[in-house]
Scaffold this motif. Structure first.
Motif, short mmCIF file in Angstrom:
data_model
loop_
_atom_site.label_atom_id
_atom_site.label_comp_id
_atom_site.label_asym_id
_atom_site.label_seq_id
_atom_site.Cartn_x
_atom_site.Cartn_y
_atom_site.Cartn_z
N LEU A 1 0.62 -0.77 -0.01
CA LEU A 1 0.08 0.16 0.12
C LEU A 1 1.25 1.70 0.17
N LEU B 1 -0.11 4.54 0.48
CA LEU B 1 -0.73 5.79 1.14
C LEU B 1 -0.67 6.77 0.03
N MET C 1 -3.57 2.35 -6.35
CA MET C 1 -4.07 2.67 -5.33
C MET C 1 -4.74 4.45 -5.76
N HIS D 1 -7.46 5.09 -3.40
CA HIS D 1 -8.63 6.11 -2.51
C HIS D 1 -9.68 6.13 -2.99
N ALA E 1 -9.29 -0.77 6.04
CA ALA E 1 -8.46 0.25 5.63
C ALA E 1 -9.20 1.18 4.26
#
Length: 431
Positions: free
Chosen positions: A8, A10, A18, A22, A146
């Protein structure tokens, strides 16, 4: 597993994985915000429509009931059409009742729109599906938890900010009756904007979009026909139904608390609408880290043990949730009540993350079907909790019974245990 991300990053949106991570949690955040935007305003809406306890219970049931059906549908739809098209459609169509509820003029019309808003809760299944196809076994539990946790925090943000938004409208000279209606337009507009963003900037899987891949004959993990076939295949797996129960006992409780917390703090502890919203919002804001923590611990447990280490963690978290819920039901003042709520809420959110850390390993060929079944379980739990409250007529008694039900349901977590063959197949997850 070619193409799936094993880490990941972030602070990056440079890869399809990714970007999907998001944008899917942001989309889920907006959907969850919209789903629970009405809840903290219920003390005001209750007064305007002269709602009884039974009618409020019906509204809470309506808010989660339709989601059961839609969650069962969107999982197989993701297998068939891809998460990009499915999410875009849900955001655009779901905005209609979100905007419509601001126009409600009676209990009946409010109930109807509240029922329709429940459909946006199916966004969770698409979120978990999209991250599952984008990330490899080493981090899929963390990625799923997450994305779901940060998105779930939209419910907590709604609890805390909707009363403030309505208050701002009133300060500008708008009447309280019009203020809550104007405030409820905000999440509907955000959903329409997000539909455009999701369509433009995401793709279905690391290799591309399902329609183009199928047309080109390029294989990918969810390359089956999807739809009904995916659902039928998932229905034949008993682990999917055991996780259906465990998710009902954790996410179902989470939904129930979101719907009743603000009114509970106002009625039982005499808090103001803003203070009750802040107290209730703290429960939802646990999702900012607690879901991710549950998924991360599940990944770590699997790395040090095996696939069944994920199962053991889920069982422990559910026991903690049940005990904490019993404590919450017995508190007599506001400070211990908030402490107890945060304690059992921590276990509840972590158990949700630990549940979906197991979903990708149940049946990879019917991931959408399994995700849909398990996700629907959460709403079944919330609906049953709503009927229980309607039957008892008392939130505290309902909480006490639910605490016992969670402890009983924890047995289903142990039943998910995998055979040695399954563990060997999933060995890369523990690498």
């Amino acid at each position: 597993m070619a193409g799936k991300a094993n880490h990941l990053q972030l602070f990056s949106i440079g890869t399809p994985q990714m970007r999907a991570f998001h944008l899917t949690w942001v989309a889920f955040f907006i959907c969850f915000f919209a789903w629970f935007a009405c809840a903290p305003l219920m003390p005001v809406i209750k007064g305007e429509f002269h709602l009884s306890v039974s009618q409020i219970a019906d509204i809470n049931i309506a808010a989660v009931a339709i989601t059961i059906l839609v969650r069962l549908l969107v999982g197989p739809l993701c297998d068939r059409f891809g998460p990009r098209k499915t999410y875009t459609g849900l955001l655009a169509i779901g905005a209609i009742p979100v905007l419509g509820v601001a126009m409600a003029q009676s209990y009946e019309s409010f109930l109807l729109f509240r029922l329709g808003i429940g459909a946006v809760g199916a966004s969770f299944v698409i979120t978990q599906y999209h991250t599952s196809v984008m990330f490899g076994p080493r981090v899929v539990g963390t990625a799923n938890a997450a994305a779901a946790g940060w998105g779930n925090s939209g419910g907590g943000v709604a609890q805390a900010t909707m009363p403030l938004l309505m208050g701002a409208m009133v300060m500008l000279g708008v009447s309280e009756t019009m203020g809550w209606r104007v405030a409820l337009l905000v999440p509907g507009v955000l959903m329409l904007v997000m539909a455009v963003v999701y369509w433009k900037f995401t793709q279905d899987c690391p290799e591309g979009n399902y329609a183009e891949l199928r047309a080109a004959g390029i294989p990918f993990e969810a390359s089956g026909k999807g739809g009904w076939a995916s659902f039928v295949q998932a229905c034949g797996n008993y682990r999917a139904w055991l996780l259906f129960v465990t998710y009902g006992a954790c996410f179902g409780i989470e939904l129930f608390i979101h719907n009743v917390a603000a009114v509970y703090y106002v009625d039982h502890f005499g808090l103001s609408l803003k203070a009750a919203g802040m107290a209730a919002g703290s429960f939802g804001l646990l999702a900012l880290f607690a879901r991710a923590l549950g998924g991360w611990l599940s990944d770590k447990a699997a790395a040090k043990g095996d696939l069944n280490s994920r199962v053991n963690l889920l069982f422990i978290l559910m026991v903690g949730e049940g005990l904490g819920l019993l404590w919450f039901s017995q508190t007599g003042s506001v400070v211990p009540a908030i402490a107890a709520m945060l304690a059992f809420g921590l276990c509840t959110h972590m158990a949700c993350g630990a549940t979906y850390a197991l979903v990708p390993f149940v049946n990879r060929k019917a991931l959408g079907g399994v995700a849909g079944i398990v996700g629907a379980g959460g709403n079944v739990g919330a609906v049953l909790a709503g009927f229980l409250m309607k039957g008892t007529g008392d939130v505290r008694q309902t909480l006490l019974i639910l605490g016992g039900a969670v402890l009983v349901s924890s047995v289903c977590a142990i039943g998910v245990r995998f055979s040695s063959t399954a563990i060997d197949t999933a060995a890369p997850a523990a690498a």
